[in-house]
Motif scaffolding. Structure first.
Motif, short mmCIF file in Angstrom:
data_model
loop_
_atom_site.label_atom_id
_atom_site.label_comp_id
_atom_site.label_asym_id
_atom_site.label_seq_id
_atom_site.Cartn_x
_atom_site.Cartn_y
_atom_site.Cartn_z
N ASP A 38 -7.71 -18.58 43.51
CA ASP A 38 -7.97 -17.46 42.61
C ASP A 38 -9.44 -17.23 42.32
O ASP A 38 -9.85 -16.12 41.99
CB ASP A 38 -7.23 -17.68 41.28
CG ASP A 38 -5.73 -17.58 41.47
OD1 ASP A 38 -5.32 -16.83 42.40
OD2 ASP A 38 -4.99 -18.23 40.72
N THR A 39 -10.27 -18.29 42.41
CA THR A 39 -11.64 -18.11 41.96
C THR A 39 -12.69 -18.34 43.03
O THR A 39 -13.86 -18.10 42.79
CB THR A 39 -11.95 -19.08 40.79
OG1 THR A 39 -11.63 -20.39 41.23
CG2 THR A 39 -11.15 -18.72 39.56
N GLY A 40 -12.32 -18.84 44.20
CA GLY A 40 -13.36 -19.14 45.18
C GLY A 40 -12.83 -19.08 46.60
O GLY A 40 -11.86 -18.38 46.89
N PHE A 41 -13.47 -19.84 47.48
CA PHE A 41 -13.13 -19.77 48.89
C PHE A 41 -12.39 -21.01 49.37
O PHE A 41 -12.34 -21.29 50.56
CB PHE A 41 -14.38 -19.51 49.73
CG PHE A 41 -14.95 -18.15 49.48
CD1 PHE A 41 -14.32 -17.03 50.02
CD2 PHE A 41 -16.06 -17.96 48.70
CE1 PHE A 41 -14.82 -15.76 49.80
CE2 PHE A 41 -16.57 -16.69 48.46
CZ PHE A 41 -15.95 -15.59 49.01
N GLN A 42 -11.83 -21.80 48.45
CA GLN A 42 -10.89 -22.84 48.85
C GLN A 42 -9.66 -22.13 49.36
O GLN A 42 -9.25 -21.13 48.77
CB GLN A 42 -10.49 -23.70 47.64
CG GLN A 42 -11.63 -24.35 46.92
CD GLN A 42 -12.30 -25.40 47.78
OE1 GLN A 42 -11.66 -25.97 48.65
NE2 GLN A 42 -13.57 -25.61 47.55
N GLY A 82 -19.61 -14.12 47.50
CA GLY A 82 -20.08 -14.89 48.64
C GLY A 82 -21.07 -14.04 49.41
O GLY A 82 -20.76 -13.49 50.46
N HIS A 83 -22.27 -13.92 48.88
CA HIS A 83 -23.22 -12.91 49.33
C HIS A 83 -24.63 -13.44 49.17
O HIS A 83 -24.93 -14.17 48.22
CB HIS A 83 -23.03 -11.65 48.48
CG HIS A 83 -24.13 -10.65 48.56
ND1 HIS A 83 -25.20 -10.66 47.71
CD2 HIS A 83 -24.34 -9.61 49.41
CE1 HIS A 83 -26.02 -9.67 48.00
NE2 HIS A 83 -25.53 -9.02 49.04
N VAL A 84 -25.51 -13.10 50.11
CA VAL A 84 -26.94 -13.42 49.99
C VAL A 84 -27.76 -12.22 50.41
O VAL A 84 -27.46 -11.58 51.42
CB VAL A 84 -27.32 -14.63 50.88
CG1 VAL A 84 -28.82 -14.82 50.89
CG2 VAL A 84 -26.66 -15.90 50.39
N VAL A 98 -22.07 -19.42 45.30
CA VAL A 98 -20.69 -19.74 44.95
C VAL A 98 -20.07 -20.70 45.97
O VAL A 98 -19.21 -21.52 45.66
CB VAL A 98 -19.83 -18.46 44.80
CG1 VAL A 98 -19.70 -17.70 46.09
CG2 VAL A 98 -18.47 -18.77 44.23
N ILE A 99 -20.55 -20.65 47.21
CA ILE A 99 -20.07 -21.56 48.25
C ILE A 99 -20.90 -22.84 48.24
O ILE A 99 -20.38 -23.95 48.33
CB ILE A 99 -20.11 -20.87 49.63
CG1 ILE A 99 -19.13 -19.70 49.64
CG2 ILE A 99 -19.78 -21.86 50.73
CD1 ILE A 99 -19.30 -18.76 50.79
N SER A 107 -28.77 -8.46 54.21
CA SER A 107 -27.84 -9.20 53.36
C SER A 107 -26.57 -9.49 54.13
O SER A 107 -26.27 -8.80 55.11
CB SER A 107 -27.50 -8.39 52.10
OG SER A 107 -26.61 -7.35 52.42
N TRP A 108 -25.85 -10.52 53.71
CA TRP A 108 -24.60 -10.89 54.37
C TRP A 108 -23.56 -11.32 53.36
O TRP A 108 -23.90 -11.87 52.30
CB TRP A 108 -24.83 -12.07 55.33
CG TRP A 108 -25.48 -11.69 56.59
CD1 TRP A 108 -26.82 -11.70 56.84
CD2 TRP A 108 -24.85 -11.23 57.80
NE1 TRP A 108 -27.05 -11.27 58.12
CE2 TRP A 108 -25.87 -10.97 58.73
CE3 TRP A 108 -23.52 -11.01 58.16
CZ2 TRP A 108 -25.60 -10.51 60.01
CZ3 TRP A 108 -23.26 -10.54 59.44
CH2 TRP A 108 -24.29 -10.30 60.35
N PHE A 109 -22.31 -11.10 53.71
CA PHE A 109 -21.20 -11.68 52.97
C PHE A 109 -20.69 -12.89 53.76
O PHE A 109 -20.75 -12.90 54.99
CB PHE A 109 -20.05 -10.67 52.81
CG PHE A 109 -20.34 -9.59 51.82
CD1 PHE A 109 -20.28 -9.86 50.46
CD2 PHE A 109 -20.68 -8.32 52.23
CE1 PHE A 109 -20.55 -8.87 49.53
CE2 PHE A 109 -20.96 -7.32 51.30
CZ PHE A 109 -20.88 -7.59 49.96
N ALA A 110 -20.19 -13.89 53.05
CA ALA A 110 -19.67 -15.06 53.75
C ALA A 110 -18.47 -15.60 53.01
O ALA A 110 -18.27 -15.35 51.82
CB ALA A 110 -20.74 -16.14 53.84
#
Lengths: 563, 302
Positions: free
Chosen positions: A106-110, A315-317, A366-367, A461-464
């Protein structure tokens, strides 16, 4: 096929380790409220917490039924076929219709099992065995089974497949799923499917959960062929009803959904490209849900009081690319000077009005937080140090160069204003960078060819969804432009070796050590100046409840219901 | 195409202008005495031009000086009469400096377009036949594109930037001048005095320079005065699309475009440059109309 209990144990341990890390990061537990977000705005690195709103009802069965939620989407979807998506916004919409073997928590990339009930990974990380959930139906009534999984993956990856890449494929599919060998997907029995990899990919789970690899109904693809793009059939909580191009996409509830039917009757997505229009449409009540809000309107939306407001680090830089091959920025001292010259706090707190957190490397915070990377130091604003570094490099009087900036673009936040701010900051230390603004489509084309000799700076920029993705696509030797998106030509054997090692390492602690080394090299060599990770923003009308904004910006409305 | 129709009628007007006018007060004064709108418009245009010229002398902040802590201030805030923009830059200062850019580009584009366009029109109208056909078909092709689309295509080829935007707008407007001037020259070339000059053995160059060109100056001036407002709007339009002035240069079009992103938060950012463009272009058009009236005998005697 080693499926012994020791493998299961290892997986459980791995997941548990990651979970613990996240809990630690959440500090004193229940901080997931506005107070914690205020500290994010102040720049605190620890407050990487989602804004899951505790719903007033405990289960969806108890929730009030009915309602058709109208959401906006930031651009017109290019296709209803999940495999032909060309941008983030396609996935934001279609994740309500399609599902994957795995899904994000629900909250991350697990990741956690979705259509797969459970899965094993062999000790060498080369064999993934999925046990599928029983009694899952596609919207057309056919059962979801191992053949459907095999079919879905072959459709996006195997050039010999009859339905290979119908329509326009997502350009990064080959990068993301390169480890999977589409010809070595074995159906062991209707509920068991085995993936044999070409090479190890320790974070493959994050990609298996990404909607591009969704499981589609083979019956429907065979029936509709190329028209599958307007007749999508998946297993998700909502079924496709209608697509009126440039006006709306309509979904209705799928009553035989395996988790139990959604509370909402249906969903409508309306493309609203213009940022200010999102705000006026939300205020007028013409949309119930809006996201990717303009930073300077956030306070206004919050104060309005008739919406639930969501904010979560994506999940962005966002970073400033430098030409490491030619010109003044080929000198690492000059690149360090640039890093010291940029006041990231001013950009985040003023230009972006606090809708971002500082970045400290190519891995989104966040990652990175899953591996303890969020405390790693980064360059702080110090114009005097920048000037002395420039003097050491023999450029005490500064230099002139060009600076490429896009007009707008996916994940680019406010590229022009950020560019102008960086230009002014560089001007303070004597670097005169001439801005050149171009439209997003042509920007990407020219950017991918690499920076010319007289262009020292560009924005990107990228999403990951995992730690490896952005470094692997932007700072390796193999991706140096024009082959890939490494437009600043940075190439380091050590970085390449570490990324390769990371791909082969399954242990989370060791993964963290490798990433820390990677981050240190990137810090020392400064190929790019990493500026920020965007905070996702969204507002939901108080007529509804039970929504949770996810760092992937996938807008999953399954749990949303009338208040 | 209202303008085209009006200008087609120019030959008679040209004859009227070539009459001796020395006993009357200068044309501009006459016009202003008769037309209060024109006087007001001239005052507005002159005020804008003078303010723009005085920009370096006025004690304003530098238009590119950023101050992030002081961003998005409303008008009448301390130190910032018209507030500040998204980077904390003074809006008044940007407006004044932006006027220089908008005016300069508009005027230069008009001068370039009228020079080239008039020359082309002159040649086509005077020589006629094959020359005329070839030139006018090329002009027809240019006219087949909407102005702004043609300008965007040209900027796309030349690359964004103020100078390129100016060149693109000038090229896009060449056809407008060429067509109008050709029409006037067609009317002139069969006049008795032209035929007399030809009979006297004057060269083409001499006839064009001494007899035809002087008679087209007045209509060219009218065309330019009517066209210049359009040029300024178009420059602003290209800047609005990000193809004109490059940041951080202040320019009314780009100020409008940037301000649009804050319209629900700080509406002054978009409205102030928008109103200025409106006022300037309106004033220029009123002036152009008055000038045409003054130069057109049929309207003048009414």
């Amino acid at each position: 096929m080693a499926q012994g209990p020791q493998d299961l144990d290892r997986i459980v341990r791995l997941v548990a380790e990651r979970m613990n890390r996240r809990r630690l990061l959440q500090g004193a537990g229940g901080l997931a409220t506005a107070a914690a977000l205020t500290s994010v705005r102040g720049g605190a690195a620890h407050a990487l917490i989602g804004t899951a709103r505790p719903s007033s009802v405990t289960t969806l069965q108890e929730a009030k039924k009915g309602g058709t939620l109208v959401s906006m989407v930031v651009a017109e979807p290019t296709s209803m076929d999940i495999a032909s998506g060309t941008g983030q916004h396609n996935y934001s919409v279609m994740c309500n219709v399609f599902e994957n073997l795995l899904e994000y928590d629900d909250t991350g990339f697990q990741t956690r099992p979705a259509l797969a009930e459970s899965y094993d990974v062999s000790p060498d990380g080369m064999v993934y065995t999925f046990r599928l959930r029983q009694n899952v139906l596609f919207h057309d009534g056919t059962p979801m089974d191992a053949e459907a999984v095999k079919f879905s993956y072959q459709r996006i990856m195997d050039p010999n497949n009859e339905f290979f890449k119908l329509g326009q494929p997502f350009p990064l599919i080959d990068f993301w799923y390169e480890a999977i060998d589409p010809n070595k997907i074995e159906v062991k029995d209707p509920q068991t499917v085995v993936f044999n990899l070409k090479k190890p990919h320790s974070t493959l789970d994050a990609f298996l959960a990404w909607p591009a690899a969704a499981i589609v109904s083979p019956t429907a693809v065979r029936k509709f062929g190329a028209d599958f793009r307007t007749n999508p059939v998946g297993t998700g909580p909502f079924m496709f009803k209608e697509w009126v191009p440039n006006q709306r996409v309509e979904f209705v509830r799928f009553d035989q959904y395996w988790k139990g039917p959604a509370a909402l009757d249906g969903l409508v997505f309306r493309p609203i490209i213009e940022e200010q229009t999102r705000i006026t449409e939300l205020q007028a009540g013409n949309v119930d849900f809006a996201y990717d809000l303009p930073p300077d309107n956030v306070d206004q939306v919050k104060q309005a009081g008739d919406v639930h407001y969501f904010e979560v680090p994506l999940g962005h830089v966002w970073y400033l690319v430098m030409n490491t091959k030619t010109g003044p920025t080929a000198d690492v001292k000059v690149r360090q000077a640039v890093a010291y010259a940029i006041d990231r706090d001013a950009i985040i707190n003023d230009i972006l009005n606090g809708t971002a957190v500082p970045a400290n490397g190519p891995i989104p915070s966040v990652i990175g937080a899953l591996y303890g990377l969020e405390t790693a130091p980064y360059y702080t604003y110090d114009p005097e140090k920048a000037k002395s570094l420039l003097a050491e490099a023999g450029l005490g009087d500064g230099f002139e160069t060009r600076f490429w900036v896009p007009q707008s673009g996916s994940g680019m936040q406010s590229p022009r204003f950020m560019g102008e701010a960086i230009q002014a900051m560089l001007g303070e230390v004597g670097i005169n960078a001439q801005l050149e603004v171009s439209e997003w489509g042509s920007y990407i084309d020219t950017y991918a060819k690499g920076l010319p000799d007289d262009v020292a700076f560009a924005e990107c920029s990228w999403f990951a969804t995992d730690a490896r993705n952005i470094p692997n696509l932007t700072v390796t030797c193999a991706t140096v432009s024009p082959a890939g998106y490494n437009a600043g030509y940075y190439c380091s054997e050590n970085v390449d070796a570490l990324i390769d090692e990371f791909s082969r390492t399954l242990d989370a602690t060791k993964q963290g050590e490798i990433l820390a080394q990677l981050q240190q090299i990137i810090f020392d060599d400064v190929p790019n100046v990493y500026v920020d990770s965007q905070l996702g923003t969204a507002a939901l009308s108080q007529k509804y409840d039970g929504f949770n904004l996810h760092p992937s910006q996938l807008l999953r409305f399954y749990t949303t219901h009338l208040a | 195409m209202a303008e085209v129709a009006q200008v087609r009628a120019v030959p008679q007007r040209v004859l009227a202008v070539s009459e001796p006018t020395s006993r009357r007060p200068p044309l501009v004064l006459q016009m202003l005495r008769r037309d209060r709108f024109a006087a007001a418009a001239l005052t507005v245009v002159l005020t804008i031009i003078i303010t723009a010229l005085l920009a370096p002398v006025l004690s304003l902040d530098a238009p590119t000086k950023t101050n992030f802590g002081d961003r998005l201030q409303s008008p009448f805030s301390p130190n910032h009469l018209l507030g500040t923009d998204q980077l904390g830059r003074d809006v008044l200062s940007r407006l004044v400096w932006g006027a220089r850019v908008s005016l300069l580009i508009g005027v230069l584009a008009a001068v370039c377009a009228s020079t080239v366009g008039s020359l082309v029109g002159l040649l086509a109208g005077y020589f006629g036949g094959g020359t005329d056909s070839v030139i006018m078909r090329v002009i027809d092709i240019m006219l087949a594109f909407p102005y702004i689309l043609l300008a965007i295509a040209l900027v796309a080829a030349l690359g964004p930037g103020l100078v390129n935007a100016m060149i693109a707008i000038a090229i896009a407007n060449v056809a407008f001048y060429a067509r109008n001037i050709r029409g006037i020259v067609l009317g002139l070339r069969h006049q008795a005095y032209i035929e007399a000059a030809q009979a006297a053995g004057a060269t083409h160059a001499r006839i064009l320079a001494r007899h035809i060109l002087p008679n087209t100056i007045a209509p060219i001036l009218v065309l330019v005065s009517l066209n210049i407002g359009w040029m300024i709007t178009e420059t602003a339009g290209l800047s609005f699309l990000g193809l004109g002035a490059q940041p951080p240069t202040a320019d009314w079009g780009s100020m409008l475009a940037d301000g649009r992103q804050f319209i629900t938060v700080k509406y002054h950012l978009a409205t102030i440059p928008g109103i200025m463009i409106l006022i300037l272009v309106l004033a220029l058009n009123v002036l152009g109309d008055s000038l045409r009236d003054a130069l057109d005998p049929r309207l003048r005697n009414r």
